[in-house]
Write an enzyme that holds these catalytic residues in place. Structure first.
Site, PDB file in Angstrom:
ATOM      1  N   LYS A  22      51.755  46.245  33.986  1.00  0.00           N
ATOM      2  CA  LYS A  22      52.066  44.709  34.285  1.00  0.00           C
ATOM      3  C   LYS A  22      50.866  44.533  35.139  1.00  0.00           C
ATOM      4  O   LYS A  22      50.236  43.252  34.902  1.00  0.00           O
ATOM      5  CB  LYS A  22      53.196  44.298  35.006  1.00  0.00           C
ATOM      6  CG  LYS A  22      53.385  43.211  35.468  1.00  0.00           C
ATOM      7  CD  LYS A  22      55.104  43.073  35.627  1.00  0.00           C
ATOM      8  CE  LYS A  22      55.605  43.233  37.060  1.00  0.00           C
ATOM      9  NZ  LYS A  22      55.321  42.545  38.138  1.00  0.00           N
ATOM     10  N   GLY A  94      54.576  36.963  41.710  1.00  0.00           N
ATOM     11  CA  GLY A  94      53.790  36.864  42.763  1.00  0.00           C
ATOM     12  C   GLY A  94      52.287  37.074  42.567  1.00  0.00           C
ATOM     13  O   GLY A  94      51.375  36.635  43.075  1.00  0.00           O
ATOM     14  N   ASP A 320      56.533  49.458  44.682  1.00  0.00           N
ATOM     15  CA  ASP A 320      57.401  49.113  43.684  1.00  0.00           C
ATOM     16  C   ASP A 320      58.482  50.135  43.179  1.00  0.00           C
ATOM     17  O   ASP A 320      59.433  49.815  42.324  1.00  0.00           O
ATOM     18  CB  ASP A 320      56.767  48.654  42.284  1.00  0.00           C
ATOM     19  CG  ASP A 320      55.624  47.232  42.448  1.00  0.00           C
ATOM     20  OD1 ASP A 320      56.164  46.568  43.381  1.00  0.00           O
ATOM     21  OD2 ASP A 320      55.000  47.170  41.835  1.00  0.00           O
TER      22      ASP A 320
HETATM   23  C1  S3P Z   1      50.889  44.097  42.711  1.00  0.00           C
HETATM   24  C2  S3P Z   1      50.967  44.382  43.865  1.00  0.00           C
HETATM   25  C3  S3P Z   1      51.997  44.756  44.641  1.00  0.00           C
HETATM   26  C4  S3P Z   1      53.139  45.136  43.878  1.00  0.00           C
HETATM   27  C5  S3P Z   1      53.339  43.974  42.732  1.00  0.00           C
HETATM   28  C6  S3P Z   1      52.113  44.076  42.022  1.00  0.00           C
HETATM   29  C7  S3P Z   1      49.737  43.782  41.820  1.00  0.00           C
HETATM   30  O1  S3P Z   1      52.308  43.847  45.657  1.00  0.00           O
HETATM   31  O2  S3P Z   1      54.432  44.887  44.716  1.00  0.00           O
HETATM   32  O3  S3P Z   1      54.420  44.392  42.227  1.00  0.00           O
HETATM   33  O4  S3P Z   1      49.782  43.639  40.753  1.00  0.00           O
HETATM   34  O5  S3P Z   1      48.583  43.688  42.677  1.00  0.00           O
HETATM   35  P1  S3P Z   1      51.531  43.617  47.090  1.00  0.00           P
HETATM   36  O6  S3P Z   1      49.849  43.765  46.920  1.00  0.00           O
HETATM   37  O7  S3P Z   1      51.809  42.279  47.432  1.00  0.00           O
HETATM   38  O8  S3P Z   1      51.961  44.741  47.722  1.00  0.00           O
END
Ligand code: S3P
Length: 436
Positions: A22, A94, A320
Site C-alpha cells: 500500500k 492518511g 502498523d
Molecule cells: C505510512 C506511514 C505510517 C503508517 C501508515 C502508512 C506511509 O504512518 O502507519 O499506515 O505509507 O508512509 P506514519 O508515518 O504517520 O507513522
C-alpha cells in the site's frame, strides 16, 4: 455493513500472495502523475486507500487506467497538474492526504483535500507546520484537521527536524521539496519506512540520504534534471498484510504456509525480527531486489510464541503491526506489552482503545495505558469467540479474525468490509488456507 463469522481452525496450509504494498503503491501513483509520459505499475495495491490516491491524481489531470492488477498512469510533468473543481477525497487514507498536501503546496492552483469521518479526526498539523515553513498557504479546521484548503505557492527549501518519527511527514516535506528552490533537508528522530526516498530516486529526482537525514533538490535547481521520468515498475506484496498470515500460521500448530512475493524493505522487516525473537518458525526464500525495494517468499510454520515488550525505536518500524502483535498477546507465554506508542491513538481508529475493548470481549486480561497496553499471556486463560467491533479500522478487523482462528467458539466481526481499506480479499484468502 457485512458481518463476517470466523470459526476456529486446525491449521493453515498452502500459499497466499498478499496484495501489492500500500505504501509503495501510493508513492508510485503520485510520482507517475508528476512524471512525463506513461508509467506502468504492476501488482498495484487493490486497497481502497490506494484507489483514493488514484482518484485524486486523476482529478488533478493525470490519465489513470486500471487493468486487472496493473495501473497505467500518463503523467503531466511536474508542472502539468491541474486544479480540481471538486474537493479531492482521500477517503480513509492518511498517506493520501499527508503526501498529497506536500505536492499540492507547490502547485500553481488552489485545492481542497477532504476525507472520511475517521480521517477528519486525524492530526494534520504535523504536515501543515513544516509546509507553512516552506511558504505554503494552508488552512485547516481548528488549524489541525481536514478539510485542508491549500493555495499553491512558490516554496522555499528548509532544513526540517521532525518532532515525531513519521514517514508521512517526512514524505510530505520531501515531495514539497521537489517544488522548492534549493535543497530541502529532513532529519528524522527515529528510522521510518523509506519508500518515498527510494521511489523519488527511481523516478529520477535528485535525492541523497545520510543516516537519518535526507536531502532533496528542487526540480528547478541546477542539481536536478528538471523533470521526473515515467517508469515501468513492479510493486512487491505488502508485508503489513502478510503479517496477519504469519501470525495465524504461527498460532496454529502443524501450519505450513508459503507467502509469495512479500516486500522485505529493511525499514519494514522489524516485525520479522520480532517474530523470530519470539520463537516463530520463519524462513525467507528466493530474495530479489528491484527499484531499491527487496522482495521474497516467506515460509511460516506453527510455533509457540514467547511474547515480550515492544518499545522505543522499534515502534515506528512496527507501527502498523502493533494491532496484530497485541492480539497475539493471550496466545503467548509471557504476554505482550507495548510502550511508547501513543501514536496508535491517532491511527484509523484509537487503536489502543479498540484493542483493549475487543480483547476484553474475547476474555483477555488487558491493562490499557496512555501510550500502549499490556496483554496477559496464555496463563490468563484461553480466548473465547465474541462479537468484535473493529470501529471501521481494517487492521483491527483482520487482527481479530486471526485471534478467532485460535479461540474457543465462533467470532463475529462486525463491519468486516473495512478490511478492504488495505486488503479487499483478506477473508477469502484466509478461508482458502484454513483447514478445520
Ligand atoms: C505510512 C506511514 C505510517 C503508517 C501508515 C502508512 C506511509 O504512518 O502507519 O499506515 O505509507 O508512509 P506514519 O508515518 O504517520 O507513522
Amino acid at each position: 455493513m457485512k458481518k463476517q463469522t470466523v470459526r476456529p481452525a486446525k491449521r493453515l496450509t498452502g500459499g497466499v500472495a498478499p496484495p501489492g504494498d500500500k505504501s509503495i503503491s501510493h508513492r508510485y501513483a503520485m510520482l507517475a502523475a508528476l512524471a512525463e509520459g506513461a508509467s506502468e505499475l504492476r501488482h498495484f495495491s487493490a486497497a481502497a486507500d490506494c484507489r483514493s490516491t488514484l482518484d485524486c491524481m486523476s482529478a488533478l489531470g493525470a490519465e489513470v487506467k486500471i487493468e486487472k492488477d496493473a495501473v497505467r498512469i500518463v503523467g503531466r510533468g511536474p508542472r502539468g497538474l491541474k486544479g480540481s473543481w471538486r474537493a479531492l477525497d482521500a477517503g480513509n487514507s492518511g498517506t493520501t492526504m499527508r503526501l498529497l498536501a506536500g505536492i499540492l503546496s507547490g502547485q500553481g492552483f488552489a485545492s481542497k483535500l477532504t476525507g472520511d469521518d475517521s480521517l477528519q479526526k486525524r492530526p494534520m498539523k504535523r504536515v501543515v507546520l513544516p509546509l507553512r515553513e516552506m511558504g505554503a498557504d494552508i488552512r485547516a479546521r481548528d488549524d489541525n484537521f481536514a478539510p485542508l484548503e491549500i493555495r499553491g505557492a512558490k516554496l522555499r527549501a528548509i532544513d526540517y527536524k521532525m518532532p515525531v518519527p513519521s514517514a508521512q511527514v517526512k514524505s510530505a516535506v520531501l515531495l514539497a521539496g521537489l517544488f522548492a528552490e534549493g535543497a530541502t533537508t529532513v532529519a528524522e528522530p527515529a528510522r521510518t519506512r523509506d519508500h518515498t526516498e527510494l521511489a523519488l530516486e527511481e523516478f529520477g529526482a535528485a535525492i541523497e540520504k545520510h543516516g537519518r537525514t535526507t536531502t532533496i533538490h528542487g526540480l528547478l535547481g541546477g542539481n536536478s534534471s528538471g523533470a521526473l521520468k515515467a517508469k515501468s515498475l513492479d510493486v512487491p506484496g505488502d508485508l503489513s498484510s502478510a503479517v496477519f498470515f504469519i501470525a495465524a500460521a504461527s498460532l496454529l500448530p502443524d501450519s505450513n504456509l508459503l507467502l509469495h512475493n512479500v516486500g522485505l524493505n529493511p525499514t519494514r522487516t522489524a516485525i520479522l525480527d520480532l517474530f523470530a525473537a519470539m520463537g516463530a518458525s520463519l524462513q525467507m526464500l528466493s530474495l530479489k531486489s528491484a527499484q531499491g525495494e527487496v522482495a521474497g517468499d516467506l515460509s511460516v510454520k506453527g510455533a509457540s510464541l514467547k511474547g515480550g515488550v515492544i518499545e522505543g525505536e522499534q515502534i515506528p518500524l512496527l507501527i502498523d503491526e502493533l494491532p496484530m502483535l497485541a492480539v497475539l498477546g493471550p496466545f503467548t507465554e509471557e504476554g505482550i506489552e507495548i510502550r511508547d506508542a501513543a501514536e496508535l491513538r491517532v491511527k484509523e481508529s484509537d487503536r489502543i482503545a479498540a484493542l483493549a475493548d475487543n480483547l476484553r470481549r474475547m476474555g483477555a486480561t488487558v491493562e490499557e495505558r496512555p501510550d500502549g497496553l499490556r496483554v496477559e499471556g496464555s496463563k490468563a486463560g484461553r480466548l473465547r469467540g465474541a462479537e468484535i467491533d473493529p470501529r471501521g479500522d481494517h487492521r483491527i478487523a483482520m487482527a481479530f479474525a486471526v485471534a478467532a482462528l485460535a479461540a474457543e467458539g465462533p467470532t463475529v466481526i462486525r463491519d468486516a468490509d473495512c478490511a478492504g481499506v488495505s486488503y479487499p480479499t483478506f477473508f477469502e484468502d484466509l478461508e482458502r488456507v484454513c483447514e478445520r
